[in-house]
Motif scaffolding. Structure first.
Motif, PDB file in Angstrom:
ATOM      1  N   VAL A 228       0.907  -1.226  -0.263  1.00  0.00           N
ATOM      2  CA  VAL A 228      -0.124   0.208  -0.102  1.00  0.00           C
ATOM      3  C   VAL A 228       0.805   1.153   0.029  1.00  0.00           C
ATOM      4  CG1 VAL A 228      -2.241  -1.411   1.044  1.00  0.00           C
ATOM      5  CG2 VAL A 228      -0.298  -0.266   2.891  1.00  0.00           C
ATOM      6  N   LEU A 229       1.936   1.199  -0.755  1.00  0.00           N
ATOM      7  CA  LEU A 229       3.311   2.465   0.035  1.00  0.00           C
ATOM      8  C   LEU A 229       2.747   2.962  -1.430  1.00  0.00           C
ATOM      9  CD1 LEU A 229       6.410   0.852   1.241  1.00  0.00           C
ATOM     10  CD2 LEU A 229       4.858   2.327   2.330  1.00  0.00           C
ATOM     11  N   ALA A 230       2.707   4.136  -1.103  1.00  0.00           N
ATOM     12  CA  ALA A 230       2.984   5.443  -2.352  1.00  0.00           C
ATOM     13  C   ALA A 230       4.362   5.076  -3.489  1.00  0.00           C
ATOM     14  CB  ALA A 230       2.423   6.760  -1.773  1.00  0.00           C
ATOM     15  N   PRO A 231       4.722   5.955  -4.666  1.00  0.00           N
ATOM     16  CA  PRO A 231       6.049   5.920  -4.972  1.00  0.00           C
ATOM     17  C   PRO A 231       7.319   6.543  -4.118  1.00  0.00           C
ATOM     18  CG  PRO A 231       4.233   6.612  -7.161  1.00  0.00           C
ATOM     19  CD  PRO A 231       3.635   5.909  -5.708  1.00  0.00           C
ATOM     20  N   PHE A 232       8.348   6.496  -3.358  1.00  0.00           N
ATOM     21  CA  PHE A 232       8.865   6.160  -3.140  1.00  0.00           C
ATOM     22  C   PHE A 232       8.622   6.267  -1.733  1.00  0.00           C
ATOM     23  CE2 PHE A 232      10.254   8.121  -7.159  1.00  0.00           C
ATOM     24  CZ  PHE A 232      11.261   7.513  -7.185  1.00  0.00           C
TER      25      PHE A 232
END
Ligand SMILES: NC(=O)c1ccc[n+]([C@@H]2O[C@H](COP(=O)([O-])OP(=O)(O)OC[C@H]3O[C@@H](n4cnc5c(N)ncnc54)[C@H](OP(=O)(O)O)[C@@H]3O)[C@@H](O)[C@H]2O)c1
Length: 332
Positions: A228-232
């Motif tokens: 569920v991480l956004a980019p970076f």
């Protein structure tokens, strides 16, 4: 002096009231007459044997990573607190469940205007929460944060700190729906039940995901946090509540998806950069005393109820902070 300790690892019942010699402050150390001792999950781990077998005086270990109280004596070379001053202290070598505890002066700070009961839950919890968010997590203003074990000691502190340092949205996960109602009081936008958090996070962020995940749970929860991480985005690992010691990360997955996995450990920071702990402790005590961080009063319990308190922590039946009242102080 009276203390609470164990001479063999095991369940909460191994904790017993004992008499041990009052410690003496060595060079650079402070003797504190303890008013309140914070209870941390790490003390459950200590008791269970995850930090080794007890080897203190008389074969007993006395747990306890954080206390508040009054300075009773100073070791040589201490220029910081004065005898009679009310202080809070982080105890990396344990010993807080006792009438007196010895702390390195680096980890002792005046409570300022904060009540002693509140101050006892600050010295381990808040430096950890600042370190996880700022040093390992690299939180930036405007970001979205997800905090697992959201209403525990560290989790509930981290939510308010994240907000104070500019997080735009703060979500959390809890084990049961009944804890979700605590969201507003602790500064969360929403609390999700941990078993279902992936879909809930995607819905709440319209598919984008979150920038930072704080994860003391591990295993499948850690794996799902990366998803569920956004980019970076970053997942910071700082515990293993689920005891999933065999989980390993896939570096290709991190590389191909612009994901970062970081780690945080307060004991390592205390050894390598003790001033960092003292600074975060001062920051937290003054922010809580001034109202810059909202105070969430702890649950105060008599130290003689330590077995039941450990039972509740181990079963995940606590919320916020619990502190033990030592002799002459009030249990709520
Ligand atoms: N790395 C470091 O430097 C550092 C420093 C301090 C603490 N920690 C770690 O941070 C974590 C939280 O510590 P704390 O003192 O804030 O804990 P706490 O106040 O006892 O709260 C822990 C909460 O975690 C949740 N939880 C999730 N899985 C669990 C499990 N398998 N067993 C028991 N509880 C579980 C429970 O609530 P819900 O299930 O309802 O969410 C429980 O209330 C611990 O893992 C601790 O070791 C690490």
């Amino acid at each position: 002096m009276r203390a609470y300790g164990f001479k063999s690892n095991g369940g909460p019942e191994v904790l017993e009231e004992i008499q041990v010699p009052t410690p003496r402050p060595g060079p650079g150390q402070v003797l504190i007459e303890v008013a309140y001792a914070g209870v941390n999950f790490a003390e459950v781990q200590h008791r269970r044997g995850e930090f080794g077998e007890p080897d203190g005086p008389g074969g007993y270990d006395v747990p306890g990573l954080e206390v508040s109280g009054t300075v009773a004596a100073l070791g040589s070379g201490v220029t910081g607190p004065v005898v009679g001053e009310q202080v809070a202290a982080y105890l990396p070598a344990f010993g807080g469940y006792a009438e007196f505890a010895v702390a390195d002066a680096d980890f002792v700070r005046p409570v300022g205007g904060l009540p002693l009961a509140d101050a006892a839950g600050v010295p381990c919890v808040y430096p950890t929460a600042y370190g996880v968010l700022m040093d390992a997590g690299r939180l930036r203003a405007g970001e979205t944060v997800l905090i697992h074990a959201a209403v525990g000691g560290v989790g509930s502190a981290a939510a308010r700190i994240a907000r104070a340092y500019g997080a735009a949205r703060v979500f959390g996960t809890v084990g049961t729906g009944s804890k979700a109602q605590l969201a507003a009081g602790l500064g969360y936008d929403a609390l999700f039940v941990r078993d279902e958090f992936e879909d809930a996070v995607r819905e709440a962020t319209v598919g984008r995901g979150v920038d930072l995940v704080l994860d003391p749970v591990g295993g499948p929860v850690r794996r799902a946090g990366l998803e569920v991480l956004a980019p970076f985005g970053r997942v910071v690992t700082y515990g293993d509540l689920g005891r999933h010691t065999d989980w390993t990360a896939d570096v290709w997955d991190l590389w191909k998806n612009n994901r970062t996995l970081a780690g945080y450990n307060i004991g390592d920071v205390a050894r390598r950069s003790p001033a960092t702990i003292g600074e975060y402790l001062s920051t937290a005590l003054s922010a809580l005393a001034s109202g810059a961080l909202a105070r969430v009063p702890p649950t105060v319990v008599s130290s003689s109820d330590v077995v039941e308190v450990h039972r509740r922590h181990e079963a995940g039946r606590t919320h916020g902070k619990t502190v033990l009242a030592l002799a002459g102080h009030t249990a709520g």
